[in-house]
Scaffold this motif. Structure first.
Motif, PDB file in Angstrom:
ATOM      1  N   HIS A 193      42.478  12.519  21.549  1.00  0.00           N
ATOM      2  CA  HIS A 193      42.205  12.784  22.954  1.00  0.00           C
ATOM      3  C   HIS A 193      42.247  14.277  23.258  1.00  0.00           C
ATOM      4  O   HIS A 193      41.749  14.700  24.309  1.00  0.00           O
ATOM      5  N   GLN A 196      38.664  15.487  21.032  1.00  0.00           N
ATOM      6  CA  GLN A 196      37.362  14.956  21.424  1.00  0.00           C
ATOM      7  C   GLN A 196      37.216  14.678  22.921  1.00  0.00           C
ATOM      8  O   GLN A 196      36.113  14.358  23.370  1.00  0.00           O
ATOM      9  N   ALA A 197      38.297  14.785  23.691  1.00  0.00           N
ATOM     10  CA  ALA A 197      38.183  14.426  25.106  1.00  0.00           C
ATOM     11  C   ALA A 197      38.730  15.518  26.020  1.00  0.00           C
ATOM     12  O   ALA A 197      37.978  16.146  26.734  1.00  0.00           O
ATOM     13  N   SER A 198      40.009  15.758  25.993  1.00  0.00           N
ATOM     14  CA  SER A 198      40.707  16.748  26.819  1.00  0.00           C
ATOM     15  C   SER A 198      41.042  16.175  28.191  1.00  0.00           C
ATOM     16  O   SER A 198      40.558  15.109  28.588  1.00  0.00           O
ATOM     17  N   GLY A 201      37.931  15.923  30.350  1.00  0.00           N
ATOM     18  CA  GLY A 201      36.976  14.955  29.838  1.00  0.00           C
ATOM     19  C   GLY A 201      37.288  13.539  30.279  1.00  0.00           C
ATOM     20  O   GLY A 201      36.378  12.731  30.503  1.00  0.00           O
ATOM     21  N   CYS A 202      38.580  13.220  30.404  1.00  0.00           N
ATOM     22  CA  CYS A 202      38.980  11.864  30.822  1.00  0.00           C
ATOM     23  C   CYS A 202      39.218  11.767  32.319  1.00  0.00           C
ATOM     24  O   CYS A 202      38.841  10.784  32.956  1.00  0.00           O
ATOM     25  N   ALA A 205      35.681  13.121  34.435  1.00  0.00           N
ATOM     26  CA  ALA A 205      34.356  12.656  34.040  1.00  0.00           C
ATOM     27  C   ALA A 205      33.621  12.100  35.258  1.00  0.00           C
ATOM     28  O   ALA A 205      34.181  11.338  36.036  1.00  0.00           O
ATOM     29  N   ALA A 222      34.461   6.514  31.110  1.00  0.00           N
ATOM     30  CA  ALA A 222      34.571   7.530  30.063  1.00  0.00           C
ATOM     31  C   ALA A 222      35.229   6.951  28.819  1.00  0.00           C
ATOM     32  O   ALA A 222      34.832   7.262  27.693  1.00  0.00           O
ATOM     33  N   CYS A 223      36.245   6.088  29.020  1.00  0.00           N
ATOM     34  CA  CYS A 223      36.879   5.408  27.884  1.00  0.00           C
ATOM     35  C   CYS A 223      35.835   4.589  27.119  1.00  0.00           C
ATOM     36  O   CYS A 223      35.760   4.645  25.888  1.00  0.00           O
ATOM     37  N   CYS A 226      33.291   6.751  25.025  1.00  0.00           N
ATOM     38  CA  CYS A 226      33.821   7.323  23.788  1.00  0.00           C
ATOM     39  C   CYS A 226      34.179   6.246  22.765  1.00  0.00           C
ATOM     40  O   CYS A 226      33.962   6.417  21.568  1.00  0.00           O
ATOM     41  N   HIS A 227      34.768   5.160  23.248  1.00  0.00           N
ATOM     42  CA  HIS A 227      35.259   4.118  22.338  1.00  0.00           C
ATOM     43  C   HIS A 227      34.214   3.042  22.042  1.00  0.00           C
ATOM     44  O   HIS A 227      34.508   2.120  21.281  1.00  0.00           O
TER      45      HIS A 227
END
Length: 324
Positions: A193, A196-198, A201-202, A205, A222-223, A226-227
């Motif tokens: 996290h 790749q996210a920050s 980013g989470c 978003a 956003a979850c 990415c997932h």
């Protein structure tokens, strides 16, 4: 008055072909500002009542408990003194004066890596914009064995702990009591996290649905992106359910060892004030810190589970060794 400068094009200095007026309106148009303000109204930052009323004027609580504290600290390096009439956070708390007219210049007060306020040898780099978040969202207290190495540690008051907002440390994977146990701790900064996210980013978003943006409410969309999942909550892989169970198990172990008690007046679990074996003081620090992170492991699953499993193991071993 200085010499006259060249006229710019639409509010720009004309360099690099940038149309300053158009660039500004990307963020500052009425429609966009209305959206941002509507999102911000849903955020915990817009409430401010508890944090600002209690600590917003106290210089010792800088930089985080009021708009004035944060701006002074970011611009002057410290707060000049107690603030007479502190106010809650607003747009200009995080955003200052633009350095350029480029679209990526959000005029953030800081984007630099964050030196820990608890342990000066620790620097956390959450990546650009997210470093602004970690300026406040970090522990204010070193874990017990770092703060005062020894066989025991005195918890001096019921407010002891990392200080309510340790999310930056959890995401970075550093600053908690890494008690030895069967589960290896992941390397600092290896959290997916973080890589790749920050934070932004989470939590920022732009997926709508009353999440993300300036609401700072983490986006389930956003979850899913990415997932490659189809979640309707943040419990990917059951991590949050598992961590919630581990937190309750650790709390109950600490209650049994007279380290934690339920305070009816406060309506909360509190630490027992007094001198405790070091491992139990460290265990309390980990428990309350991960409770106050409030992500139930979502911020950094491997680090959080390693902390909890090793801490529970150590507490149970202590209890077994001192059962007579």
């Amino acid at each position: 008055m200085g010499p006259a400068g060249a006229d710019g094009a639409d509010g720009s200095d004309g360099t690099n072909g940038v149309d300053g007026n158009v660039t500004c309106l990307v963020c500052h148009s009425g429609t966009n500002m209305d959206q941002k303000q509507a999102e911000f109204a849903m955020s915990a930052h817009s409430v401010g009542a508890i944090a600002v009323d209690y600590a917003g004027g106290q210089a010792r609580c800088a930089p985080c408990h009021s708009h004035e504290q944060f701006v002074q600290t970011m611009t002057l390096g410290s707060v000049a003194g107690d603030i007479t009439n502190p106010s809650a956070w607003e747009c200009s708390t995080c955003h200052g004066i633009h350095k350029s007219f480029e679209g990526k210049d959000y005029a953030l007060r800081t984007t630099a890596p964050v030196v820990s306020k608890a342990v000066s040898s620790i620097t956390m780099d959450l990546g650009g914009h997210s470093n602004l978040c970690a300026t406040c969202h970090q522990t204010r207290t070193a874990e017990p064995n770092t703060a005062s190495p020894g066989e025991t540690f005195r918890i001096s008051n019921t407010h002891y702990g990392p200080h309510h907002g340790p999310q930056g440390n959890v995401v970075a994977g550093v600053g908690f009591a890494e008690i030895a146990g069967d589960v290896p701790y992941p390397a600092v900064g290896s959290n997916k996290h973080l890589e790749q996210a920050s934070c932004t980013g989470c939590h920022m978003a732009e997926f709508g649905n009353k999440q993300g943006g300036h609401s700072f409410i983490p986006s389930v969309a956003a979850c899913n992106e990415c997932h490659d999942a189809d979640l309707d909550d943040y419990n990917y892989g059951g991590v949050r359910t598992e961590v919630e169970g581990l937190l309750e198990e650790l709390r109950d172990e600490l209650i049994a060892l007279n380290v934690v008690f339920w305070d009816d007046a406060a309506g909360a679990y509190e630490p027992v004030v007094g001198t405790h074996p070091m491992v139990l003081a460290q265990s309390y620090f980990n428990w309350i810190g991960l409770e106050e992170d409030r992500s139930l492991g979502a911020h950094n699953p491997k680090y959080v589970k390693a902390l909890l499993l090793n801490t529970i193991q150590a507490v149970q071993e202590y209890a077994a060794a001192n059962s007579n």
